[in-house]
Design an enzyme around this catalytic site. Structure first.
Site, short mmCIF file in Angstrom:
data_model
loop_
_atom_site.label_atom_id
_atom_site.label_comp_id
_atom_site.label_asym_id
_atom_site.label_seq_id
_atom_site.Cartn_x
_atom_site.Cartn_y
_atom_site.Cartn_z
N ASP A 153 -13.89 24.48 7.16
CA ASP A 153 -13.97 25.65 6.26
C ASP A 153 -14.91 25.53 5.35
OD1 ASP A 153 -12.54 28.53 5.48
OD2 ASP A 153 -13.08 27.14 3.81
N THR A 185 -12.80 31.26 5.46
CA THR A 185 -13.58 31.49 6.47
C THR A 185 -12.71 31.27 7.84
OG1 THR A 185 -15.80 30.57 5.53
CG2 THR A 185 -15.60 30.65 8.08
N ASP A 186 -11.75 30.28 7.69
CA ASP A 186 -10.92 30.06 8.71
C ASP A 186 -9.59 31.28 8.75
OD1 ASP A 186 -11.29 27.58 9.52
OD2 ASP A 186 -9.73 26.64 7.97
N ILE A 187 -9.44 31.99 7.84
CA ILE A 187 -8.52 33.04 7.77
C ILE A 187 -9.33 34.34 8.60
CG2 ILE A 187 -7.56 35.05 6.24
CD1 ILE A 187 -6.15 32.43 6.40
N GLY A 190 -9.76 33.74 12.13
CA GLY A 190 -8.29 34.03 12.77
C GLY A 190 -8.13 35.56 12.98
#
Length: 403
Positions: A153, A185-187, A190
């Site tokens: 991220d 960015t990860d969220i 997802g």
């Protein structure tokens, strides 16, 4: 709506095999689970998801002693069942292949081709289960010159442009690129994964076939640059860091008060006129330098110091009360403890508590999706490592294990 009118969550009956770890993939798995899917998380025996070790802090039991559960893991693994399977062994690989034959969806975030050597890649699994929706999450995607690179991220926030527009402007104290305070960015990846999976399941109803979803953190970050990307692509302007200021709207930033700071989010000329009245300077809204947003943008350097001189004269509470009464968008800058003490947050039930085997109970953040007819259901706390191995193997594969 009465209790008898409530239908099961919308993804009830969907089986998801979650081979992902850390945040982007597990976030998608948790959201699918909240929406009713039976999500089985496959973890390495003895270690599990990387985030199980990302502590302190750890979940505390009723006596105030630390359990073995890192709080990071708790944020992305509610409503799942954990099975401990060693995919490095031929027996483990066979078990995962058998589970994949029973699954509707598979989530994974291994490096490109990382599962191919185990026979767990999409091309291999679709032969036995052509209806499988297989979602791969990587840093840079399945193609391109960076495909083999690992992606995290923080790295992607920098490469994807987010850090170039986050932080104090050059020349000001504390200037320099700054990452966002959560792995955003990860969220977002997802969330995109969840949307893509649901779209593929809907398409499967027509074609009868699954498909491969290729999601890259870099792609998602660039897609989420939104107006900043458009400012460059269509407007020819390379956006820069502006601290809390907005590139297209003035005033839309944090302002100091007598005892702290508030956010003033003026979105149109009418709101600006009402702010000026509350501030005791109605002349500002008729001043040709400030009467329209375009003029306020052009004269930002003149207007903002005037506003700051006005806002420091009253407390944050006074400003918020007066501006809310006038219909001017504003608000406090809360610490997280203040967030969960906020009456609106309490009224919306954004903190939930679930029973937990080790701690007695675990506090979690509620899912923000509100469905009137088939609401989110909180069935399970984040699982202990391998807690459901025997149960899942029996239910999905009919395999009885010796206790």
């Amino acid at each position: 709506m009465s209790a008898t009118d409530v239908r099961p969550p919308p993804l009830t009956g969907v089986r998801v095999l979650d081979l992902s770890r850390v945040l982007a993939g597990p976030w998608a798995g948790q959201l699918l689970a909240d929406l009713g899917a039976d999500v089985v998380k496959v973890e390495k025996p003895g270690a599990g998801d990387d985030t199980r070790a990302w502590g302190p802090p750890y979940l505390e039991d009723a006596s105030g002693h630390n359990t073995t559960e890192a709080t990071y893991f708790l944020c992305a693994n509610r409503n799942k069942r954990s099975v401990a399977i060693d995919t490095a062994t031929s027996e483990g690989q066979a078990q995962v292949r058998a589970l994949a034959q029973q699954a509707d969806v598979l989530l994974e975030n291994f490096k490109v081709s990382g599962l191919q050597r185990y026979g767990l890649d999409y091309a291999s699994l679709k032969e036995a289960n052509p209806r499988l929706v297989y979602c791969s999450i990587t840093g840079f995607g399945q193609t391109g010159p960076y495909a083999a690179r690992a992606g995290y991220d923080f790295l992607i926030q920098g490469m994807g442009g987010l850090m170039s527009v986050t932080g104090q402007p050059d020349g000001e104290p504390g200037a320099g690129p700054q990452k966002v305070g959560v792995a955003l960015t990860d969220i977002m990846t997802g969330l995109y994964a969840t949307i893509a999976v649901q779209a593929a399941l809907a398409e499967r109803e027509k074609s009868g076939l699954g498909q491969h979803i290729d999601l890259a953190l870099l792609d998602v970050q660039i897609a989420c640059l939104a107006n900043q990307a458009s400012n460059y692509l269509a407007g020819g302007m390379v956006p820069r860091r502006m601290g809390n200021a907005h590139p297209n709207i003035v005033p839309y930033r944090a302002f100091p008060t007598a005892d702290g700071d508030i956010i003033l989010a003026v979105g149109n000329d009418g709101q600006f006129a009402r702010f000026c009245t509350v501030a005791g300077h109605p002349d500002w809204s008729s001043d040709e330098r400030f009467s329209s947003n375009a003029q306020r943008l052009a004269n930002r350097a003149v207007l903002v110091p005037l506003l700051r001189q006005a806002t420091v004269m009253r407390s944050s509470a006074d400003w918020i009360a007066a501006l809310e009464a006038a219909g001017v968008p504003c608000g406090p800058i809360n610490h997280i403890d203040q967030v969960f003490a906020d009456p609106q947050v309490i009224a919306r039930g954004l903190q939930i508590t679930l029973p937990h085997t080790l701690a007695g109970s675990v506090p979690l953040v509620a899912n923000p999706i509100r469905l009137s007819g088939s609401p989110v259901a909180y069935r399970r706390p984040p699982p202990l490592l391998g807690e459901h191995t025997a149960e899942v193997l029996a239910q999905w594969l009919g395999v009885q294990t010796v206790a």
